[in-house]
Design a protein around this motif. Structure first.
Motif, short mmCIF file in Angstrom:
data_model
loop_
_atom_site.label_atom_id
_atom_site.label_comp_id
_atom_site.label_asym_id
_atom_site.label_seq_id
_atom_site.Cartn_x
_atom_site.Cartn_y
_atom_site.Cartn_z
N ILE A 419 0.85 -1.17 0.01
CA ILE A 419 0.04 0.10 0.04
C ILE A 419 0.95 1.34 0.09
CG2 ILE A 419 -1.78 1.18 1.28
CD1 ILE A 419 -2.72 -1.38 0.11
N ASP A 420 0.73 2.07 -0.90
CA ASP A 420 1.68 3.25 -1.16
C ASP A 420 0.93 4.12 -0.30
OD1 ASP A 420 3.96 4.72 -2.72
OD2 ASP A 420 2.18 6.04 -2.71
N HIS A 421 -0.29 4.81 -0.50
CA HIS A 421 -1.08 5.63 0.23
C HIS A 421 -2.73 5.40 0.26
CE1 HIS A 421 -0.71 7.48 -4.04
NE2 HIS A 421 -2.19 7.87 -3.62
N ILE A 422 -3.44 6.07 1.27
CA ILE A 422 -4.71 5.88 1.26
C ILE A 422 -5.14 7.05 1.34
CG2 ILE A 422 -6.85 4.76 2.51
CD1 ILE A 422 -4.53 3.08 4.11
N ASN A 423 -6.21 7.47 -0.02
CA ASN A 423 -6.66 8.67 0.04
C ASN A 423 -8.11 8.88 0.74
OD1 ASN A 423 -7.66 11.20 -1.10
ND2 ASN A 423 -5.71 11.22 -2.28
N VAL A 424 -8.14 9.78 1.76
CA VAL A 424 -9.60 9.75 2.23
C VAL A 424 -10.31 11.21 2.20
CG1 VAL A 424 -10.91 9.48 4.29
CG2 VAL A 424 -8.58 7.95 4.04
N ALA A 425 -11.33 11.27 1.60
CA ALA A 425 -11.88 12.59 1.47
C ALA A 425 -13.09 12.76 2.57
CB ALA A 425 -12.46 12.55 0.09
#
Length: 592
Positions: A419-425
């Protein structure tokens, strides 16, 4: 550590605010004059409610426009003060906040101000009331806490002291070190607020843009350290004027406020001899254990993960939950949660001590998550973030612990990833709270925010990351009238082009990128023509800076989420920001 909060920080009526403060765990409240005036409950009823809920009424505030006036105006001000003292006696509080005059002062004469403060203090003393004199940042003649203290010192009344407000001091750039020259017993009250660094009228800045500690740019840890070294022993109180907080749900905002004080006290205690404010140290995440996507029917995502090259590791022994992996990239599909559309619902972090991480979260008021487990199953500790996204901690090897609960699959992924990044809005009203939660509870550091142009205006991106940069959590905030951006999961691979080629052969539908983008790439970078043609054929995106290169591509959206495959070459550390407007436009085009 005793905590307090001004009722002006919260939405709703006074009774609602008081109940919310008690639920959040505050010890006391400052009653804002305007809140009491508009309440239908009498001061005696408000006093009884606070007593019943275990809250002290620490201060009644504010009393304005008192000093620096002519004799006729002063006489009327003394009459007003006496009437407010009556109200305070009915409330059962003995401390009044007196703000420096910002409206009616006409005489810039310290001798006159001292005489007027002395007369007010003497009148208050007859009623057993204390006065906390506060220098407003926009006071007409007195706008510096050091000036206010000199006047209090000259008045020399035991029931006259100062109130220190971090906003009024730090917004004007005053040196807080001078606080240590004020005797602790003469600091009658402390009000805390953070704020973003803005270049604007200080009154408007104060009235609309204050934040809870940990959400802005003020050095509140250093500020509070000066106050503690002066010998202050009273409550830490919040006074935050903010349009968002006065519109959001009151119980949640009160919990948010209480968490900010705990965070600030812990940060300050770490560098001062203040052991009663320490909590368990923030966990250091060493990686992403898993990401969970929840929904009623996730079979389309099963197909997508298979086309990308993930391996199906099986179905959980006791739950309708499936696991897909590619190396250390683990994606859980959870059909227990009956959502109308797929949602990135949880993520797990690997830490050294999951119990300690859970204890810190509890100290910060994060609600624990309990999931049903059967004998022999691993029980992971977890809490709910403010929007319900669940955060789990694991201090065991996942392959030897919870992964073994999935049966009927194998580990034949087409690539090894992580997992490189988790983008949460987040919507606009939840963003600041999310930043504070991720820093205080999860232990991530905030990078400077950036703005990304989109079809509906600028999207603000705030990256939260672990100190070793292994865990990356970009938080996105859309303009207030725009839909909340999709969440997404980015998986890092060694060769994004090879992954894309194989996924294309398996029939994966990529997010379609317009041809104009590749014309722009050709203009920006002197790319090899064959590479440029491959990027365009596979709908891959590209960025480059002095540290390295970034190749990535996106899947179509499923409900409120999508996946991204990324390859970092060299020391590239960004997220392909120049390509973000293209991605946002392409996603909008797909649903148009």
């Amino acid at each position: 550590m005793k905590t307090s909060v001004a009722t002006v920080c919260l939405s709703g009526g006074l009774v609602e605010k008081i109940h919310a403060c008690a639920t959040a765990g505050f010890d006391g409240v400052e009653i804002m004059d305007a809140d009491l005036v508009t309440a239908f409950e009498s001061p005696e009823e408000i006093r009884a409610l606070c007593d019943r809920l275990g809250l002290t009424i620490d201060m009644y505030q504010p009393f304005r426009d008192f000093e620096g006036v002519d004799e006729e105006t002063f006489a009327d001000n003394m009459r007003r003060a006496s009437a407010k003292f009556d109200v305070m006696e009915r409330l059962g509080t003995d401390l009044m906040l007196l703000c420096t005059n910002a409206g009616t002062a006409t005489i810039d004469d310290d001798d006159l101000v001292v005489r007027q403060l002395t007369q007010l203090a003497d009148l208050a003393a007859e009623r057993g009331i204390r006065i906390a004199f506060e220098a407003l940042a926009w006071g007409r003649f007195i706008d510096d806490y050091r000036h206010a203290w000199r006047l209090v010192e000259r008045a020399d009344r035991p029931n006259l002291g100062v109130c220190l407000d971090s906003f009024h001091i730090l917004s004007r750039g005053h040196d807080p070190a001078g606080i240590e020259g004020i005797p602790g017993e003469k600091i009658f009250f402390l009000q805390l607020a953070d704020a973003p660094a803005l270049d604007m009228d200080v009154l408007q800045w104060s009235r609309h843009h204050r934040l809870f500690p940990g959400e802005g740019d003020f050095d509140l840890t250093g500020f509070l350290g000066h106050v503690l070294r002066a010998g202050y022993a009273g409550p830490l109180s919040l006074e935050v004027f903010n349009d968002t907080f006065r519109q959001t749900e009151v119980v949640r905002t009160a919990a948010h406020a209480r968490r900010s004080l705990t965070w600030l006290a812990d940060r300050t205690a770490a560098s001062h001899d203040w052991s009663d404010a320490r909590i368990v140290e923030a966990p250091q995440a060493h990686g992403v254990d898993f990401v969970e996507i929840a929904g009623a029917d996730l079979h389309d995502l099963d197909q997508l993960l298979g086309q990308l090259g993930f391996a199906f590791r099986g179905t959980h022994e006791t739950k309708p939950v499936r696991l897909w992996t590619a190396g250390r990239a683990r994606v859980i599909l959870n059909e227990q949660v009956r959502l109308t559309e797929p949602r990135l619902s949880a993520f797990g972090l690997t830490v050294d001590d999951a119990a300690a991480a859970s204890d810190r979260a509890a100290a910060l008021g994060a609600p624990p998550i309990y999931r049903r487990t059967y004998r022999g199953e691993v029980e992971l500790r977890a809490v709910a973030s403010p929007d319900g996204t669940e955060v789990y901690w694991n201090d065991q090897d996942p392959e030897r612990s919870w992964v073994r609960e999935f049966v009927g699959g194998d580990d034949d992924s087409a690539f090894r990833g992580e997992i490189d990044h988790i983008n949460v809005a987040y919507p606009w009203q939840d963003f600041d709270e999310a930043v504070l939660f991720m820093s205080s509870v999860v232990g991530l550091d905030a990078e400077p925010p950036a703005d990304v142009p989109g079809p509906r205006g600028l999207v603000r991106s705030q990256v939260m990351r672990s100190r070793d940069r292994v865990v990356r959590l970009p938080l996105n905030l859309a303009p207030p009238t725009a839909p909340v951006p999709h969440r997404h999961l980015a998986v890092r691979v060694d060769d994004a082009i090879a992954v894309a080629e194989r996924a294309h052969d398996r029939g994966l539908a990529f997010l379609t990128i317009p041809g104009n983008y590749y014309d722009d790439l050709a203009a920006r970078f002197a790319l090899d023509p064959d590479l440029l043609a491959t990027l365009q054929r596979l709908h891959l995106l590209y960025d480059r800076d002095e540290t390295g290169e970034f190749i990535h591509f996106y899947t179509p959206t499923f409900g409120g989420l999508f996946l991204e495959i990324v390859e970092r070459r060299g020391e590239y550390d960004g997220y392909g920001a120049p390509s973000a407007p293209v991605r946002l436009s392409a996603q909008r085009q797909m649903v148009a």
